[in-house]
Write a protein that holds these residues in place. Structure first.
Motif, mmCIF file in Angstrom:
data_model
loop_
_atom_site.group_PDB
_atom_site.id
_atom_site.type_symbol
_atom_site.label_atom_id
_atom_site.label_comp_id
_atom_site.label_asym_id
_atom_site.label_seq_id
_atom_site.Cartn_x
_atom_site.Cartn_y
_atom_site.Cartn_z
ATOM 1 N N SER A 186 0.845 -1.196 0.000
ATOM 2 C CA SER A 186 0.000 0.000 0.000
ATOM 3 C C SER A 186 0.879 1.244 0.000
ATOM 4 O O SER A 186 1.725 1.416 0.887
ATOM 5 N N PHE A 187 0.680 2.103 -0.983
ATOM 6 C CA PHE A 187 1.411 3.370 -1.005
ATOM 7 C C PHE A 187 0.933 4.285 0.123
ATOM 8 O O PHE A 187 1.679 5.162 0.580
ATOM 9 N N ASP A 188 -0.301 4.092 0.563
ATOM 10 C CA ASP A 188 -0.808 4.898 1.682
ATOM 11 C C ASP A 188 0.045 4.695 2.926
ATOM 12 O O ASP A 188 0.296 5.645 3.677
ATOM 13 N N GLU A 189 0.479 3.459 3.152
ATOM 14 C CA GLU A 189 1.316 3.170 4.321
ATOM 15 C C GLU A 189 2.642 3.918 4.226
ATOM 16 O O GLU A 189 3.165 4.410 5.225
ATOM 17 N N GLU A 191 3.163 6.762 2.580
ATOM 18 C CA GLU A 191 2.895 8.189 2.777
ATOM 19 C C GLU A 191 2.674 8.534 4.239
ATOM 20 O O GLU A 191 3.055 9.614 4.699
ATOM 21 N N LYS A 192 2.072 7.619 4.988
ATOM 22 C CA LYS A 192 1.897 7.864 6.424
ATOM 23 C C LYS A 192 3.252 7.976 7.114
ATOM 24 O O LYS A 192 3.465 8.860 7.949
ATOM 25 N N HIS A 196 3.245 12.572 5.001
ATOM 26 C CA HIS A 196 2.613 13.321 3.898
ATOM 27 C C HIS A 196 3.394 14.595 3.556
ATOM 28 O O HIS A 196 2.811 15.591 3.119
ATOM 29 N N LYS A 200 2.749 12.570 -3.316
ATOM 30 C CA LYS A 200 2.095 11.264 -3.398
ATOM 31 C C LYS A 200 3.093 10.238 -3.918
ATOM 32 O O LYS A 200 3.871 10.509 -4.832
#
Length: 415
Positions: A186-189, A191-192, A196, A200
């Motif tokens: 997960s790219f969200d992980e 970025e966290k 941030h 992105k």
């Protein structure tokens, strides 16, 4: 789309974080292995730091292969190091409207660089270097160029010139293999963990590359690399070599080790300067295992020039109807649409499944009590809509819809 991990080896071999379907090519972003192939243990590597300090943290993210985790670096230290050697990277990281090469002031360089070539009429318009940078025994070399091509996914498309084996064979005669054993799940992980601060994440993972026998014996690299995309339209690709204690992450079939090359620092920054133009700054400090440091610089210069000559033609094809890059970008549109439909259908299936479970509970409650509220009737009507709208919930959908209709009739009569 496929991710594309990069890092330059002896022949500008940049492993891929991923890439997407191109004809018969296997999509590198899709995991090729269902389970872990090596001892499942957290990585303990440290960054082969360009600036002499380890910057890997004790934080991990899941990979796209079950049981394997990826250790992440101290992102603040990474980007601080990069912007000290790359004015365009500094623009990307600090400016809302970066202006590219024209805005560079050489007097503001943190280090003293030696210009080896500078001609604005050439494709690679500027090359400079620092010999024996940070006492590593090899130079750090910096290239600048202006390219013409579509804005869409520029960094990812540039990375594919290095991470897509078939594309790279067209400009790099020494490349033998390129693989992507692991991507971030997960790219969200990511970025966290980056808090941030760095745009992105477009790509993040581990890539493997190996060169052919040439003037030297084959060399290999295993690298952690990523793409960062910013709201201004700027992008940074960055990467660094993993150390030997992560050899268990080498892809299957490559257990026999060859001499290693090490990218002490590598980044490529893209700054948009017009609708179809963008400046590029490519910075690399590469140590070729067992190879004289004084010969490294000329090899890097010639290889990167070949990369940019091919990139120039390739990106221009994105502006031509039916051009190679234009077709590649069209494929991305198709893939994105398919992914969107799959996600929507998956969500509808989940909603329908939950809805049917809720209907069963309401049906039981209704049978036990004659008291049915208006809210319960409204909820059952909503459930009816959800199940009917779910094209993916095909099994027994008609039977379940009929059950709901019957239940609605009965509850409305009671109310």
């Amino acid at each position: 789309m496929r991710s594309a991990l990069l890092v330059l080896s002896l022949s500008a071999a940049l492993p891929a974080v991923s890439a997407a379907k191109r004809g018969g090519l296997a999509p590198l972003a899709i995991p090729r292995h269902k389970g872990a192939r090596y001892p499942i243990r957290p990585s303990t590597c440290r960054w082969p730091a360009a600036f002499g300090k380890p910057v890997f943290t004790d934080k991990y993210i899941p990979s796209d292969v079950t049981g394997v985790v990826l250790k992440v670096p101290d992102f603040e230290a990474v980007f601080d190091d990069i912007q000290k050697v790359s004015p365009l990277a500094e623009q990307a990281l600090t400016e809302d409207s970066p202006r590219g090469i024209q805005a560079i002031d050489a007097k503001e360089d943190v280090y003293k660089w030696k210009t080896t070539d500078s001609n604005p009429k050439r494709l690679v318009s500027h090359i400079d270097k620092i010999d024996d940078f940070q006492s590593k025994g090899v130079p750090i070399v910096r290239f600048r160029s202006t390219l013409h091509g579509p804005m869409k996914k520029r960094a990812e498309m540039f990375s594919e010139l290095i991470s897509d084996l078939e594309l790279r064979k067209r400009w790099d005669v020494a490349v033998a293999q390129v693989e992507t054993p692991y991507n971030a799940a997960s790219f969200d992980e990511v970025e966290k963990l980056q808090e941030h601060k760095y745009g992105k994440v477009g790509l993040f993972g581990i890539g493997y590359v190996k060169t052919k026998q040439s003037v030297v014996s084959p060399r290999e690299q295993l690298t952690l690399c990523a793409v960062q995309n910013f709201a201004s339209g700027a992008s940074i690709i960055w990467g660094a070599e993993l150390e030997k204690d992560l050899d268990h992450l080498f892809p299957e079939g490559h257990r026999e080790r060859t001499p290693r090359s090490t990218s002490h620092l590598w980044s490529t920054t893209f700054i948009p300067t017009g609708e179809n133009t963008f400046d590029v700054e490519y910075v690399l400090q590469l140590e070729i295992g067992g190879f004289p440091g004084w010969l490294t610089g000329p090899i890097i210069v010639e290889t990167v020039k070949k990369l940019f000559r091919f990139a120039d033609r390739y990106f221009k094809s994105g502006l031509e109807e039916g051009g190679e890059l234009a077709q590649r970008l069209a494929l991305i549109d198709d893939e994105a649409e398919e992914t969107s439909v799959e996600e929507e259908n998956g969500e509808a299936e989940v909603n329908a499944s939950v809805a049917v479970e809720e209907v069963t509970a309401l049906e039981t409650a209704s049978a036990e009590s004659a008291d049915v509220t208006n809210e319960e009737v409204e909820r059952m009507e909503q459930i009816m809509d959800e199940v009917t709208a779910s094209e993916q919930y095909a099994p027994n959908r008609t039977r379940k819809r009929d059950r709901i209709k019957k239940l609605l009739r009965r509850t409305k009569q009671r109310s």
